[in-house]
Motif scaffolding. Structure first.
Motif, PDB file in Angstrom:
ATOM      1  N   VAL A 152       0.951  -1.190  -0.109  1.00 47.94           N
ATOM      2  CA  VAL A 152       0.053  -0.100   0.165  1.00 47.94           C
ATOM      3  C   VAL A 152       0.901   1.161   0.093  1.00 47.94           C
ATOM      4  CG1 VAL A 152      -1.596   1.339   1.334  1.00 47.94           C
ATOM      5  CG2 VAL A 152      -2.068  -1.153   0.954  1.00 47.94           C
ATOM      6  N   ILE A 153       1.644   1.313   0.878  1.00 50.25           N
ATOM      7  CA  ILE A 153       2.665   2.542   0.950  1.00 50.25           C
ATOM      8  C   ILE A 153       3.509   2.492  -0.328  1.00 50.25           C
ATOM      9  CG2 ILE A 153       4.679   3.744   2.137  1.00 50.25           C
ATOM     10  CD1 ILE A 153       1.892   3.330   3.569  1.00 50.25           C
ATOM     11  N   ASP A 154       3.980   1.386  -0.907  1.00 48.66           N
ATOM     12  CA  ASP A 154       5.016   1.384  -2.118  1.00 48.66           C
ATOM     13  C   ASP A 154       4.147   1.970  -3.309  1.00 48.66           C
ATOM     14  OD1 ASP A 154       7.563   0.970  -2.678  1.00 48.66           O
ATOM     15  OD2 ASP A 154       6.886  -0.780  -4.011  1.00 48.66           O
ATOM     16  N   ARG A 155       2.896   1.584  -3.477  1.00 46.84           N
ATOM     17  CA  ARG A 155       1.951   1.975  -4.426  1.00 46.84           C
ATOM     18  C   ARG A 155       2.217   3.500  -4.525  1.00 46.84           C
ATOM     19  NH1 ARG A 155       3.194  -2.381  -6.488  1.00 46.84           N
ATOM     20  NH2 ARG A 155       1.726  -4.078  -6.417  1.00 46.84           N
ATOM     21  N   VAL A 156       1.915   4.245  -3.455  1.00 42.45           N
ATOM     22  CA  VAL A 156       1.853   5.590  -3.327  1.00 42.45           C
ATOM     23  C   VAL A 156       3.252   6.401  -3.275  1.00 42.45           C
ATOM     24  CG1 VAL A 156       1.008   7.581  -1.529  1.00 42.45           C
ATOM     25  CG2 VAL A 156      -0.384   5.561  -2.104  1.00 42.45           C
ATOM     26  N   ASP A 157       4.213   5.890  -2.611  1.00 42.59           N
ATOM     27  CA  ASP A 157       5.535   6.387  -2.677  1.00 42.59           C
ATOM     28  C   ASP A 157       6.723   5.519  -2.716  1.00 42.59           C
ATOM     29  OD1 ASP A 157       7.500   8.230  -2.105  1.00 42.59           O
ATOM     30  OD2 ASP A 157       7.175   8.678   0.058  1.00 42.59           O
ATOM     31  N   PRO A 158       6.654   5.255  -4.140  1.00 42.63           N
ATOM     32  CA  PRO A 158       7.614   3.733  -4.293  1.00 42.63           C
ATOM     33  C   PRO A 158       9.023   4.083  -3.741  1.00 42.63           C
ATOM     34  CG  PRO A 158       6.274   4.828  -6.322  1.00 42.63           C
ATOM     35  CD  PRO A 158       6.047   5.791  -5.137  1.00 42.63           C
ATOM     36  N   GLY A 159       9.503   3.127  -3.173  1.00 46.84           N
ATOM     37  CA  GLY A 159      10.783   3.118  -2.731  1.00 46.84           C
ATOM     38  C   GLY A 159      10.933   3.329  -1.445  1.00 46.84           C
ATOM     39  N   ARG A 160      10.038   4.217  -0.668  1.00 46.30           N
ATOM     40  CA  ARG A 160      10.321   4.662   0.510  1.00 46.30           C
ATOM     41  C   ARG A 160      10.598   3.806   1.604  1.00 46.30           C
ATOM     42  NH1 ARG A 160      10.917   9.493   2.866  1.00 46.30           N
ATOM     43  NH2 ARG A 160       9.366  10.354   1.455  1.00 46.30           N
ATOM     44  N   LEU A 161       9.985   2.492   1.393  1.00 45.58           N
ATOM     45  CA  LEU A 161      10.166   1.652   2.624  1.00 45.58           C
ATOM     46  C   LEU A 161      11.436   0.459   2.126  1.00 45.58           C
ATOM     47  CD1 LEU A 161       6.495   0.880   3.518  1.00 45.58           C
ATOM     48  CD2 LEU A 161       8.106   2.183   4.500  1.00 45.58           C
ATOM     49  N   GLY A 162      12.280   0.912   0.999  1.00 42.59           N
ATOM     50  CA  GLY A 162      13.130   0.093   0.382  1.00 42.59           C
ATOM     51  C   GLY A 162      12.402  -1.283  -0.176  1.00 42.59           C
ATOM     52  N   ASP A 163      12.972  -2.431  -0.221  1.00 46.21           N
ATOM     53  CA  ASP A 163      12.261  -3.336  -0.813  1.00 46.21           C
ATOM     54  C   ASP A 163      11.591  -4.373   0.105  1.00 46.21           C
ATOM     55  OD1 ASP A 163      14.068  -6.002   0.095  1.00 46.21           O
ATOM     56  OD2 ASP A 163      15.538  -4.768  -0.561  1.00 46.21           O
ATOM     57  N   VAL A 164      10.519  -5.114  -0.398  1.00 52.90           N
ATOM     58  CA  VAL A 164       9.701  -5.950   0.484  1.00 52.90           C
ATOM     59  C   VAL A 164      10.381  -6.906   1.417  1.00 52.90           C
ATOM     60  CG1 VAL A 164       9.138  -7.689  -1.052  1.00 52.90           C
ATOM     61  CG2 VAL A 164       7.631  -7.232   0.710  1.00 52.90           C
ATOM     62  N   GLN A 165      11.520  -7.576   1.002  1.00 50.84           N
ATOM     63  CA  GLN A 165      12.281  -8.261   1.930  1.00 50.84           C
ATOM     64  C   GLN A 165      13.191  -7.780   3.093  1.00 50.84           C
ATOM     65  OE1 GLN A 165      12.839  -8.537  -1.395  1.00 50.84           O
ATOM     66  NE2 GLN A 165      11.659 -10.188  -2.080  1.00 50.84           N
ATOM     67  N   SER A 166      13.635  -6.659   2.947  1.00 52.05           N
ATOM     68  CA  SER A 166      14.442  -5.758   3.800  1.00 52.05           C
ATOM     69  C   SER A 166      13.196  -5.355   4.752  1.00 52.05           C
ATOM     70  CB  SER A 166      15.284  -4.568   3.152  1.00 52.05           C
ATOM     71  OG  SER A 166      16.198  -5.117   2.240  1.00 52.05           O
ATOM     72  N   PHE A 167      12.153  -4.732   4.384  1.00 43.36           N
ATOM     73  CA  PHE A 167      11.037  -4.260   5.225  1.00 43.36           C
ATOM     74  C   PHE A 167      10.644  -4.987   6.121  1.00 43.36           C
ATOM     75  CE2 PHE A 167       6.883  -2.918   5.907  1.00 43.36           C
ATOM     76  CZ  PHE A 167       6.838  -2.078   6.602  1.00 43.36           C
ATOM     77  N   THR A 168      10.018  -6.521   5.376  1.00 40.92           N
ATOM     78  CA  THR A 168       9.495  -7.472   6.315  1.00 40.92           C
ATOM     79  C   THR A 168      10.682  -8.040   7.337  1.00 40.92           C
ATOM     80  OG1 THR A 168       9.967  -9.172   4.618  1.00 40.92           O
ATOM     81  CG2 THR A 168       7.827  -8.148   4.671  1.00 40.92           C
ATOM     82  N   SER A 169      11.831  -7.947   7.164  1.00 39.58           N
ATOM     83  CA  SER A 169      13.078  -8.503   7.989  1.00 39.58           C
ATOM     84  C   SER A 169      13.196  -7.612   9.088  1.00 39.58           C
ATOM     85  CB  SER A 169      14.292  -8.701   7.165  1.00 39.58           C
ATOM     86  OG  SER A 169      14.190  -9.515   6.330  1.00 39.58           O
ATOM     87  N   ARG A 170      13.154  -6.202   8.686  1.00 39.11           N
ATOM     88  CA  ARG A 170      13.177  -5.109   9.551  1.00 39.11           C
ATOM     89  C   ARG A 170      11.902  -5.056  10.777  1.00 39.11           C
ATOM     90  NH1 ARG A 170      14.675  -1.808   5.425  1.00 39.11           N
ATOM     91  NH2 ARG A 170      12.675  -0.721   5.424  1.00 39.11           N
TER      92      ARG A 170
END
Length: 170
Positions: A152-170
């Motif tokens: 949801v966040i990545d659709r609105v602000d692409p790249g803001r959270l990094g990639d999905v694997q890194s984000f879910t690990s954090r």
């Protein structure tokens, strides 16, 4: 920005007011609203009250959409209300507009854009990179999984959270 509020708390009105505010400040000139067809009556009602020059293209033929986009490019109208499917089908028209004019891009029910490989979501994400401002509206603020929140966040602000694997690990 993602505005996550329960149903009935005014997301549509906030989206319209945000458009008017940003336009009055000179931050943008046009608006593209992608909303499910079921939400179009509510959007039309609120847009009519706001006196916005925004054309609704619910179920419009390709020729009617082309004529409306021409009016949008020429400044005869200020925006369009379309479905997410129309956003994907007519992506080229919107790419041209976003490169010409500072434009607000709004996704109503943005949680429906979260499918990692969904065409509408990926299209919205690409157009988000070109828009002057982007607003995602959702009445379903609690995701089922952390990946849902990420997309949801990545659709609105692409790249803001990094990639999905890194984000879910954090």
């Amino acid at each position: 920005v993602v505005l996550a509020l329960e149903m009935g708390l005014g997301k549509t009105l906030i989206g319209i007011m945000s458009y008017h505010l940003m336009r009055s400040r000179g931050d943008l000139r046009r608006v593209i609203i992608a909303a499910p067809k079921s939400a179009h009556p509510s959007w039309r009602e609120h847009l009519e009250l706001s006196r916005a020059r925004i054309k609704t293209l619910t179920g419009a033929t390709p020729a009617k959409r082309r004529d409306t986009y021409t009016a949008l490019y020429r400044g005869q109208i200020d925006g369009v209300l379309i479905t997410p499917q129309t956003l994907a089908i007519d992506r080229e028209y919107f790419t041209v507009l976003l490169n010409q004019e500072p434009t607000l891009l709004i996704a109503d029910e943005v949680h429906k854009f979260k499918a990692p490989k969904g065409v509408s979501g990926l299209c919205f994400q690409e157009l988000s990179k070109q828009a002057a401002r982007v607003i995602g509206l959702t009445g379903t603020p609690k995701p089922n999984a952390i990946e849902d929140f990420f997309y949801v966040i990545d659709r609105v602000d692409p790249g803001r959270l990094g990639d999905v694997q890194s984000f879910t690990s954090r």
